[in-house]
Motif scaffolding. Structure first.
Motif, PDB file in Angstrom:
ATOM      1  N   LEU A  32      -4.384   3.386  10.058  1.00  0.00           N
ATOM      2  CA  LEU A  32      -2.974   3.052   9.844  1.00  0.00           C
ATOM      3  C   LEU A  32      -2.111   3.796  10.854  1.00  0.00           C
ATOM      4  O   LEU A  32      -1.184   3.225  11.446  1.00  0.00           O
ATOM      5  N   LEU A 198      -4.105  -1.696   1.159  1.00  0.00           N
ATOM      6  CA  LEU A 198      -3.983  -2.339   2.468  1.00  0.00           C
ATOM      7  C   LEU A 198      -4.862  -3.583   2.546  1.00  0.00           C
ATOM      8  O   LEU A 198      -4.493  -4.580   3.169  1.00  0.00           O
ATOM      9  N   LEU A 201      -3.012  -6.416   0.962  1.00  0.00           N
ATOM     10  CA  LEU A 201      -2.011  -6.940   1.900  1.00  0.00           C
ATOM     11  C   LEU A 201      -2.659  -7.872   2.914  1.00  0.00           C
ATOM     12  O   LEU A 201      -2.116  -8.947   3.224  1.00  0.00           O
ATOM     13  N   ASP A 202      -3.807  -7.473   3.432  1.00  0.00           N
ATOM     14  CA  ASP A 202      -4.516  -8.321   4.396  1.00  0.00           C
ATOM     15  C   ASP A 202      -4.944  -9.639   3.751  1.00  0.00           C
ATOM     16  O   ASP A 202      -4.769 -10.721   4.333  1.00  0.00           O
ATOM     17  N   ARG A 207       0.256  -8.381   5.814  1.00  0.00           N
ATOM     18  CA  ARG A 207       0.238  -7.120   6.574  1.00  0.00           C
ATOM     19  C   ARG A 207       1.246  -7.138   7.725  1.00  0.00           C
ATOM     20  O   ARG A 207       1.967  -6.156   7.952  1.00  0.00           O
ATOM     21  N   ASP A 208       1.316  -8.241   8.454  1.00  0.00           N
ATOM     22  CA  ASP A 208       2.209  -8.307   9.618  1.00  0.00           C
ATOM     23  C   ASP A 208       3.670  -8.487   9.235  1.00  0.00           C
ATOM     24  O   ASP A 208       4.546  -8.421  10.101  1.00  0.00           O
ATOM     25  N   THR A 210       5.023  -6.588   6.706  1.00  0.00           N
ATOM     26  CA  THR A 210       5.306  -5.465   5.810  1.00  0.00           C
ATOM     27  C   THR A 210       5.432  -4.153   6.578  1.00  0.00           C
ATOM     28  O   THR A 210       4.548  -3.795   7.355  1.00  0.00           O
ATOM     29  N   ILE A 212       5.074  -0.347   6.409  1.00  0.00           N
ATOM     30  CA  ILE A 212       4.292   0.558   5.569  1.00  0.00           C
ATOM     31  C   ILE A 212       4.631   1.993   5.938  1.00  0.00           C
ATOM     32  O   ILE A 212       4.521   2.394   7.100  1.00  0.00           O
TER      33      ILE A 212
END
Length: 396
Positions: A32, A198, A201-202, A207-208, A210, A212
């Protein structure tokens, strides 16, 4: 842009691979960091959870927002991360270590449950995937005692007493056992809990979209600062009683795909800078905060260290105040007036008190800040309530 904040309680920077640790597996957190911004010198506003977390979500120092114990009243007009995002039509969901403590007076935080498992946060994430959201997760997985759920009160209290007893015994084997349990707790936080969130999210394709933020509210110690280990009476003496860097230097990682280029920020920043940063990324800025957006440091518009103040409390009252401005750190005992000062570049472990050498401008900064502090004496009844609440959590 969605917002996800993950706070790992009592997490030390020297237990993350991305901060140099080589004895612990934190691959998920390290990855991350490699895809986002890692802040080398992030300083917490306070050495324990209640004031620190309140500063994190208000962008204000503890001695300004006044939330210095679990039953303090936060002024209703105080802006919060949750309220600002909610006003911009974000779905807000918060999950904490115990619903009877953290954010219990902040209705806008929408506290929905605990983080003793991540089942509820993951379900909430799936339910709110189709609209902008702010998911705030505060995990006690790295908070002493390790590997015992807070809800299992009898076992939790016994485990806490065992850790404190080991420190009081000044036993090398007991200390090593505690450190090993902590190391395993950090690995569980990274490779099971953070990895699960995570991964969700994926799987949801979010993910893209958000932002974090991963950080801690404070660090941890194991009695190093006490020559007589019998003086370590509770969790307060592991974090809360002192303002040394093992407690107030915290990890801070910010990942915002397409918005923030990956990199490392060496300048000093503050936990109070988190809220204005997230609000700027979400298009919901708020003025009048102690903190400021970190984005100018990310893109090179700002090059200097930010002055950091740290407020220590004792049973609901402001007891210590520190100013950290590399290479110096100056700490003041508010009642006695005694001072400690350290040259962090020469003495990073803060072992040699150089108060007589501290720059005059540093002391001027500290006393001006002290003058701005909101200070109120607690009644005997209020102090008794504060003490009971702290005892319930094993702090005293």
């Amino acid at each position: 842009m969605n917002v996800l904040v993950y706070v790992s309680d009592a997490l030390r920077v020297d237990h993350l691979g991305c901060y140099g640790a080589r004895f612990v597996n934190t691959r998920t957190i390290d990855e991350l960091a490699s895809g986002g911004l890692r802040f080398e010198q992030a300083i917490s506003a306070a050495p324990w959870t209640a004031p620190s977390m309140t500063s994190m979500v208000t962008g204000m120092y503890p001695h300004h927002h006044g939330y210095l114990h679990w039953d303090a009243d936060l002024i209703l007009t105080t802006p919060t991360l949750f309220g600002a995002l909610g006003a911009h039509d974000y779905a807000v969901g918060t999950f904490v270590f115990d619903e009877n403590y953290l954010f219990k007076t902040m209705s806008e935080a929408n506290v929905l449950g605990t983080t003793e498992t991540l089942d509820a946060p993951l379900a909430w994430l799936r339910e709110h995937r189709s609209r902008p959201f702010c998911l705030f997760v505060h995990s006690w997985a790295t908070h002493m005692p390790y590997h015992v759920l807070h809800a299992e009160r009898k076992e939790w209290i016994a485990a806490k007493r065992e850790v404190i007893g080991g420190i009081q015994s000044d036993s090398a084997s007991a200390l090593e056992r505690t450190r090993e349990e902590y190391r395993r707790a950090v690995e569980r936080q990274s490779e099971i809990l953070v990895a699960a969130l995570l991964g969700e999210l994926d799987d949801l394709g979010l993910r893209d979209e958000t932002v974090i933020a991963f950080l801690s509210d404070h660090g941890e110690s194991w009695g190093e600062r006490f020559s007589d280990k019998q003086d370590v009476q509770g969790v307060y003496h592991m974090h809360g009683a002192t303002l040394y860097d093992e407690i107030v230097h915290v990890p801070l990682i910010l990942a915002a795909p397409g918005r923030v280029e990956p990199g490392v920020v060496p300048q000093q920043v503050r936990s109070i800078d988190l809220m204005p940063t997230l609000l700027e990324l979400a298009g919901a800025p708020v003025d009048g905060l102690d903190g400021a957006s970190l984005l100018p440091l990310a893109d090179g518009r700002e090059l200097d260290d930010r002055v950091a103040f740290i407020a220590g409390t004792d049973k609901g009252a402001l007891s210590k105040l520190a100013v950290r401005m590399p290479p110096w750190k100056l700490m003041l005992d508010v009642d006695s007036g005694s001072e400690e000062a350290f040259r962090l570049d020469l003495d990073p472990r803060e072992l040699e008190n150089r108060a007589s050498e501290a720059p005059t401008e540093l002391r001027d900064l500290l006393f001006r800040e002290l003058e701005s502090a909101e200070r109120r004496e607690l009644t005997a009844e209020e102090e008794a309530t504060v003490t009971k609440r702290l005892a319930d959590l094993g702090y005293v």
